[in-house]
Scaffold this motif. Structure first.
Motif, PDB file in Angstrom:
ATOM      1  N   ASP A 187      -9.304  -1.261  -6.384  1.00 17.24           N
ATOM      2  CA  ASP A 187      -9.614  -1.030  -4.977  1.00 17.24           C
ATOM      3  C   ASP A 187     -10.790  -0.071  -4.827  1.00 17.24           C
ATOM      4  O   ASP A 187     -11.666  -0.275  -3.985  1.00 17.24           O
ATOM      5  N   HIS A 188     -10.814   0.991  -5.648  1.00 18.99           N
ATOM      6  CA  HIS A 188     -11.930   1.936  -5.605  1.00 18.99           C
ATOM      7  C   HIS A 188     -13.229   1.269  -6.053  1.00 18.99           C
ATOM      8  O   HIS A 188     -14.293   1.505  -5.460  1.00 18.99           O
ATOM      9  N   PRO A 241       0.819  -1.226   0.000  1.00 20.00           N
ATOM     10  CA  PRO A 241       0.000   0.000   0.000  1.00 20.00           C
ATOM     11  C   PRO A 241       0.854   1.278   0.000  1.00 20.00           C
ATOM     12  O   PRO A 241       0.545   2.235  -0.719  1.00 20.00           O
ATOM     13  N   GLU A 243      -4.692   0.859  -7.980  1.00 21.08           N
ATOM     14  CA  GLU A 243      -5.667   1.569  -7.151  1.00 21.08           C
ATOM     15  C   GLU A 243      -7.094   1.498  -7.701  1.00 21.08           C
ATOM     16  O   GLU A 243      -8.038   1.491  -6.927  1.00 21.08           O
TER      17      GLU A 243
END
Length: 199
Positions: free
Chosen positions: A53-54, A17, A50
């Motif tokens: 993940d969103h 992360p 990312e």
């Protein structure tokens, strides 16, 4: 590996992360250099990491909102999250009244005991039938309870001292969880019908 040592050292040893956030924050350098190409590629890869993940967060929020609107009590149960609740509700379907008892719900989820006795040995084995997603959801709930809830841990330890294997004890706990959740699902589906009859 071919990037400049300064760039490599600035990203070395970071967790995934933190690495993604660091790559997103990299400043573009002069175009046409090897460092600029490396930075461009790292920023591109970080955005690609990312984005799912969103999407996952947005979908999980959508599922949570729908469940909270219809059966909020389900998410209040220990170890039940939006994913597991959705899997159980999908397995139950639009007409949970067709499940005449919690035993039929347990069979639907594949957590009902199956007789496996032979000769003088009396035992039951895991059920390999039923809806596998619902079974997996119950297993996930049980794992969460075994990790954080002392009541479930003591229940499994008690079953093991009675002579059951750990797998058999977990099967018994899955059956217990299925009984608890079936009651919540049936009550939630019965409430709107009672309100409609009263009106």
């Amino acid at each position: 590996m071919t990037a400049s040592p300064e760039l490599r050292e600035s990203l070395d040893g970071l967790t995934i992360p933190k690495l993604v956030r660091a790559c997103m924050a990299l400043h573009r350098s002069t175009a046409g250099t090897a460092t600029a190409a490396a930075v461009f590629t790292l920023r591109l890869l970080a955005r690609r990491v990312e984005e799912p993940d969103h999407e996952i967060a947005a979908l999980k929020q959508q599922i949570t909102d729908v469940i909270r609107q219809h059966i909020p009590q389900l998410l209040d149960c220990y170890g039940v999250g939006p994913d597991t609740a959705a899997a159980l509700l999908i397995a139950t379907g639009d007409n949970p009244e067709r499940l005449h008892s919690e035993a039929s719900f347990a069979a639907l989820c594949g957590v009902s005991p199956v007789e496996a006795s032979s000769g003088k040995t009396q035992r039951r084995r895991l059920n390999r039938g039923g809806d596998r997603q619902a079974n997996s959801a119950l297993y996930t709930i049980v794992l969460a309870r075994l990790r954080w809830e002392t009541r479930s841990r003591s229940y499994v330890e008690q079953r093991i001292t009675e002579g059951k294997t750990r797998r058999e004890a977990i099967r018994c706990l899955k059956r217990y969880v299925a009984r608890e959740l079936y009651t919540i699902i049936i009550r939630a589906h019965a409430r709107p019908r009672e309100q409609a009859l009263a009106a």
